[in-house]
Scaffold this motif. Structure first.
Motif, short mmCIF file in Angstrom:
data_model
loop_
_atom_site.label_atom_id
_atom_site.label_comp_id
_atom_site.label_asym_id
_atom_site.label_seq_id
_atom_site.Cartn_x
_atom_site.Cartn_y
_atom_site.Cartn_z
N MET A 126 13.92 36.77 -26.06
CA MET A 126 13.93 35.34 -25.75
C MET A 126 12.90 35.01 -24.67
N GLN A 127 12.82 35.85 -23.67
CA GLN A 127 11.89 35.61 -22.56
C GLN A 127 10.44 35.74 -23.00
N HIS A 131 8.28 30.39 -29.05
CA HIS A 131 9.11 29.45 -29.79
C HIS A 131 10.33 30.19 -30.35
N VAL A 132 11.45 29.48 -30.39
CA VAL A 132 12.68 30.02 -30.97
C VAL A 132 13.21 29.01 -31.98
N LEU A 151 20.67 26.48 -25.23
CA LEU A 151 19.37 27.08 -24.91
C LEU A 151 18.38 26.03 -24.42
N TYR A 156 14.62 26.84 -22.65
CA TYR A 156 13.90 27.55 -23.71
C TYR A 156 13.29 26.57 -24.71
N HIS A 157 12.16 26.96 -25.29
CA HIS A 157 11.50 26.13 -26.29
C HIS A 157 12.13 26.43 -27.65
N VAL A 158 13.11 25.64 -28.01
CA VAL A 158 13.89 25.90 -29.22
C VAL A 158 13.81 24.71 -30.17
N LEU A 257 22.06 34.81 -20.42
CA LEU A 257 20.74 34.29 -20.06
C LEU A 257 20.80 33.46 -18.77
#
Length: 282
Positions: A126-127, A131-132, A151, A156-158, A257
């Motif tokens: 994830m780190q 992109h997720v 997230l 996070y960029h989800v 996280l």
């Protein structure tokens, strides 16, 4: 545990399958046995018992007995009915209590199966990911959306597309450092599997949430799997235990996280809270 064995016993090595079938035939007895005693009763070896636990991705024989006990409690609450919540002989309070116990068992069994090293590995991915993408269909989309929300608040960029074609187009542009998180209780949902296979072609990491199957399309495509311990009758009114237990896996990930960088997490949570604060009526 019982369903996990039923779904996988035919694809296990013969020495392991022999023990698995004995467990399915004598579940009540197994919870009182040692590894040596089970091996003797099943006319197999202690090594085969340990290999069976590994094949089922269970952390040892004691963990197997804990999960088996939870299944026996859940089955007892169901009274052998496909729809125990619709039992005409039970009061509403009794049906609600049985439903509650079933949910608690699913949650506890799922949490018991989450391994710290899996969370650590996923956290590293994830780190590193630019992109997720999270994706699921029908009830599984609800799980993906819940994790998406958490997230997003953690910074996070989800993305969580509801449209299958958008999911495919998004993944078609992914790089090897990107991550695809897929949810399918059966592990065989066509749209989810197609997204997984495209992600693998792009070199992206694939993480899945499903019930345990040694051989399912999602399991075969994924780099990392988290398994839900929940039994849904077929046919059923709707997904309940599987959805909530799947969300627990997402909650465990978000919790892990969030605690990696507490100060950064706190800032993200305060900023996202402030962004919507003015839209509350009270």
């Amino acid at each position: 545990m019982i369903e996990r064995l039923e779904l996988n016993v035919d694809v296990l090595a013969e020495s392991e399958a022999k023990i698995g079938r004995w467990i399915l035939d004598h579940p009540q007895e197994v919870i009182t046995l040692t590894v040596r005693e089970l091996a003797s009763r099943a006319e197999s070896s202690q090594a085969a018992v340990i290999r069976l636990c590994r094949s089922l991705q269970i952390d040892g024989f004691n963990a197997l007995k804990v999960l088996l006990t939870a299944d026996l409690v859940r089955n007892e609450n169901a009274h052998g009915r496909e729809y125990p919540e619709l039992d005409p002989k039970a009061s509403f309070e009794m049906r609600l209590e049985g439903f509650s116990q079933s949910l608690q068992t699913s949650i506890q069994s799922t949490i018991y199966g989450i391994q710290l090293d899996q969370l650590q590995l996923l956290a590293r991915w994830m780190q590193d990911a630019s992109h997720v993408l999270l994706f699921g269909v029908a009830a599984s989309h609800v799980v993906a959306e819940d994790l998406y929300h958490k997230l997003l608040r953690l910074g996070y960029h989800v993305t969580n597309p509801t449209d299958f074609h958008i999911a495919l187009m998004t993944v078609a542009l992914f790089q090897p450092t990107d991550l695809v998180f897929l949810v399918s209780f059966s592990g065989a949902t066509d749209e989810v599997v197609e997204v997984a296979r495209l992600a693998k072609q792009r070199g992206a990491k694939v993480v899945g949430i499903s019930q345990f199957r040694k051989k399912s399309p999602l399991t075969e495509a994924a780099d990392l799997m988290f398994y839900v311990s929940a039994k849904e009758p077929v046919p059923r009114i709707g997904a309940t235990s599987s959805v909530i237990a799947s969300m627990v896996i997402g909650d465990a990930l978000a919790l892990y996280l969030a605690n990696q960088e507490p100060e950064k997490t706190y800032r993200h949570l305060k900023d996202t809270e402030a962004a919507v604060q003015t839209h509350r009526l009270v």
